[in-house]
Design a protein around this motif. Structure first.
Motif, PDB file in Angstrom:
ATOM      1  N   ASP A 149      11.066 -11.527  -3.960  1.00  0.00           N
ATOM      2  CA  ASP A 149      12.793 -11.222  -3.830  1.00  0.00           C
ATOM      3  C   ASP A 149      13.031 -10.480  -5.117  1.00  0.00           C
ATOM      4  OD1 ASP A 149      12.635 -13.362  -5.786  1.00  0.00           O
ATOM      5  OD2 ASP A 149      13.949 -14.639  -4.626  1.00  0.00           O
ATOM      6  N   GLY A 150      12.262 -10.265  -6.001  1.00  0.00           N
ATOM      7  CA  GLY A 150      12.609  -9.556  -7.406  1.00  0.00           C
ATOM      8  C   GLY A 150      13.374 -10.491  -8.350  1.00  0.00           C
ATOM      9  N   LEU A 165      14.921  -7.492 -10.361  1.00  0.00           N
ATOM     10  CA  LEU A 165      14.438  -6.097 -10.518  1.00  0.00           C
ATOM     11  C   LEU A 165      13.988  -5.707  -9.000  1.00  0.00           C
ATOM     12  CD1 LEU A 165      13.170  -4.168 -12.695  1.00  0.00           C
ATOM     13  CD2 LEU A 165      10.848  -5.353 -12.331  1.00  0.00           C
ATOM     14  N   ASP A 166      14.731  -4.998  -8.575  1.00  0.00           N
ATOM     15  CA  ASP A 166      14.710  -4.892  -7.126  1.00  0.00           C
ATOM     16  C   ASP A 166      13.540  -3.965  -6.557  1.00  0.00           C
ATOM     17  OD1 ASP A 166      17.587  -5.791  -6.417  1.00  0.00           O
ATOM     18  OD2 ASP A 166      18.209  -4.029  -7.753  1.00  0.00           O
ATOM     19  N   GLY A 167      12.957  -3.187  -7.618  1.00  0.00           N
ATOM     20  CA  GLY A 167      11.769  -2.647  -6.845  1.00  0.00           C
ATOM     21  C   GLY A 167      10.722  -2.386  -7.824  1.00  0.00           C
ATOM     22  N   THR A 168       9.696  -1.805  -7.797  1.00  0.00           N
ATOM     23  CA  THR A 168       8.552  -1.480  -8.895  1.00  0.00           C
ATOM     24  C   THR A 168       8.957  -0.066  -9.854  1.00  0.00           C
ATOM     25  OG1 THR A 168       6.919  -2.208  -7.058  1.00  0.00           O
ATOM     26  CG2 THR A 168       6.110  -0.932  -9.097  1.00  0.00           C
ATOM     27  N   VAL A 169       8.857  -0.388 -10.975  1.00  0.00           N
ATOM     28  CA  VAL A 169       9.147   0.686 -12.010  1.00  0.00           C
ATOM     29  C   VAL A 169       7.860   1.357 -12.099  1.00  0.00           C
ATOM     30  CG1 VAL A 169       9.794   1.394 -14.259  1.00  0.00           C
ATOM     31  CG2 VAL A 169      11.035  -0.399 -12.986  1.00  0.00           C
ATOM     32  N   GLU A 170       7.479   2.658 -11.987  1.00  0.00           N
ATOM     33  CA  GLU A 170       6.381   3.354 -11.953  1.00  0.00           C
ATOM     34  C   GLU A 170       6.853   4.852 -12.561  1.00  0.00           C
ATOM     35  OE1 GLU A 170       5.697   4.265  -7.385  1.00  0.00           O
ATOM     36  OE2 GLU A 170       4.312   2.976  -8.402  1.00  0.00           O
ATOM     37  N   GLY A 171       5.300   5.253 -13.417  1.00  0.00           N
ATOM     38  CA  GLY A 171       5.447   6.479 -13.659  1.00  0.00           C
ATOM     39  C   GLY A 171       4.108   6.912 -14.655  1.00  0.00           C
ATOM     40  N   THR A 172       4.260   7.845 -15.584  1.00  0.00           N
ATOM     41  CA  THR A 172       3.143   8.301 -16.298  1.00  0.00           C
ATOM     42  C   THR A 172       3.524   7.874 -17.783  1.00  0.00           C
ATOM     43  OG1 THR A 172       2.409   9.822 -14.679  1.00  0.00           O
ATOM     44  CG2 THR A 172       1.816  10.021 -16.974  1.00  0.00           C
ATOM     45  N   LEU A 173       2.505   7.010 -18.552  1.00  0.00           N
ATOM     46  CA  LEU A 173       3.055   6.824 -19.938  1.00  0.00           C
ATOM     47  C   LEU A 173       2.902   8.099 -20.892  1.00  0.00           C
ATOM     48  CD1 LEU A 173       1.152   3.277 -20.226  1.00  0.00           C
ATOM     49  CD2 LEU A 173       3.639   3.836 -19.925  1.00  0.00           C
ATOM     50  N   PRO A 174       3.577   7.915 -21.964  1.00  0.00           N
ATOM     51  CA  PRO A 174       3.580   9.254 -22.783  1.00  0.00           C
ATOM     52  C   PRO A 174       2.244   9.103 -23.724  1.00  0.00           C
ATOM     53  CG  PRO A 174       5.094   7.838 -23.776  1.00  0.00           C
ATOM     54  CD  PRO A 174       4.663   7.084 -22.228  1.00  0.00           C
ATOM     55  N   SER A 175       1.494  10.265 -24.258  1.00  0.00           N
ATOM     56  CA  SER A 175       0.506  10.372 -25.277  1.00  0.00           C
ATOM     57  C   SER A 175       1.180  10.360 -26.343  1.00  0.00           C
ATOM     58  CB  SER A 175      -0.250  11.465 -24.657  1.00  0.00           C
ATOM     59  OG  SER A 175       0.138  12.689 -24.746  1.00  0.00           O
TER      60      SER A 175
END
Length: 300
Positions: A149-150, A165-175
């Protein structure tokens, strides 16, 4: 307690007393479990803290041991974060659990959010040569609540309602690699001039990770390895980026480095064409695909 007609107390049978005791114990245990799991806390109430921002950063002092990448979740109101907040979240790197021999995770609370810090594990090598090294590889990440349920029982607002937290946080990390455009010319058929853009490297890579670089606004993603985790200087990084572009087949763009700048030039004249170099990273931003056996990346 049972009372007879004479007003005398009657003793309950031993079996009844033990059954009642077990029932009370079970009820108390259930209440305790609910409290630990946050059952009694709001999960979607109007006053529950909600995610307002996600901030990503990479840093190092150009040594193996000093590398770190941060994922900071900022909520829309002040929060109190318990010491066991890490238990509320699932953090994945490139679709799987962290490699504990190389990557360690610290979870820190603050007045407005929760910060996840990825850094070299205690057993990771901090010197040159062979060994197990901290590495983010293609840098894909995700952060989600462990509860379906978040609800985040260890993160609470002023009213006592737990954060959600309503959903998944995702992406690409910075180098850590950063660039800025210093000059741009659109393609002109009338003047027979191809598109050309000059950009400067304002920061070399700061952590051992793949940088996804695009010379055309994200349409094509090129893999730039940071084998030594970081380029020694902005000049070295610029030369490496020019090499990456030059080795890409069928791109239709040439690249030439001079100091800390790179000049991109289209191979053919296209009226109105603009070359838009970008580092592909951030929340909701997907990098390319990485094949470790081939040591190469592909645009997606």
């Amino acid at each position: 307690m049972r009372i007879n007609r004479k007003g005398e107390a009657l003793r309950q049978p031993a079996g009844c007393r033990s059954s009642l005791t077990r029932a009370l114990a079970a009820a108390l245990a259930l209440c305790a479990l609910c409290a630990l799991a946050g059952c009694g806390q709001a999960q979607g109430a109007s006053d529950s803290p909600r995610l307002a921002d996600v901030r990503l950063s990479a840093s190092s002092s150009m040594t193996e041991a000093s590398q770190s990448v941060e994922i900071r979740l900022v909520f829309d109101q002040g929060v109190s974060v318990a010491a066991n907040a890490a238990d509320d979240f699932e953090v994945l790197l490139n679709g799987g659990p962290l490699d504990g021999s190389a990557v360690a995770l610290d979870v820190r609370g603050s007045a407005d959010g929760v910060t996840f810090v990825l850094h070299p594990a205690s057993g990771a090598s901090t010197a040159g040569g062979k060994g197990t090294f901290f590495a983010l590889y293609q840098s894909g990440f995700s952060v989600a609540a462990k509860r379906a349920d978040g609800a985040l029982p260890s993160v609470t607002g002023a009213s006592g309602s737990c954060a959600v937290l309503d959903g998944t946080v995702e992406g690409t990390l910075p180098s850590g690699l950063a660039i800025e455009v210093v000059e741009e010319r659109a393609g002109s058929a009338a003047e027979d001039l191809p598109a050309q853009t000059v950009f400067r490297v304002t920061s070399p890579a700061l952590v051992r990770a793949i940088t996804w670089f695009s010379p055309d606004g994200g349409a094509t993603k090129l893999l730039k390895h940071n084998h030594a985790f970081a380029d020694a200087s902005a000049e070295d990084c610029a030369a490496n980026l020019a090499k990456v572009v030059g080795e890409a087949s069928g791109l239709g763009i040439s690249a030439k480095a001079a100091g800390d700048t790179v000049t991109l030039t289209a191979s053919a004249v296209q009226d109105g064409q603009v070359l838009d170099p970008v580092v592909v990273e951030g929340v909701g931003v997907e990098g390319g695909t990485y094949d470790a056996s081939q040591g190469a990346g592909e645009g997606v």
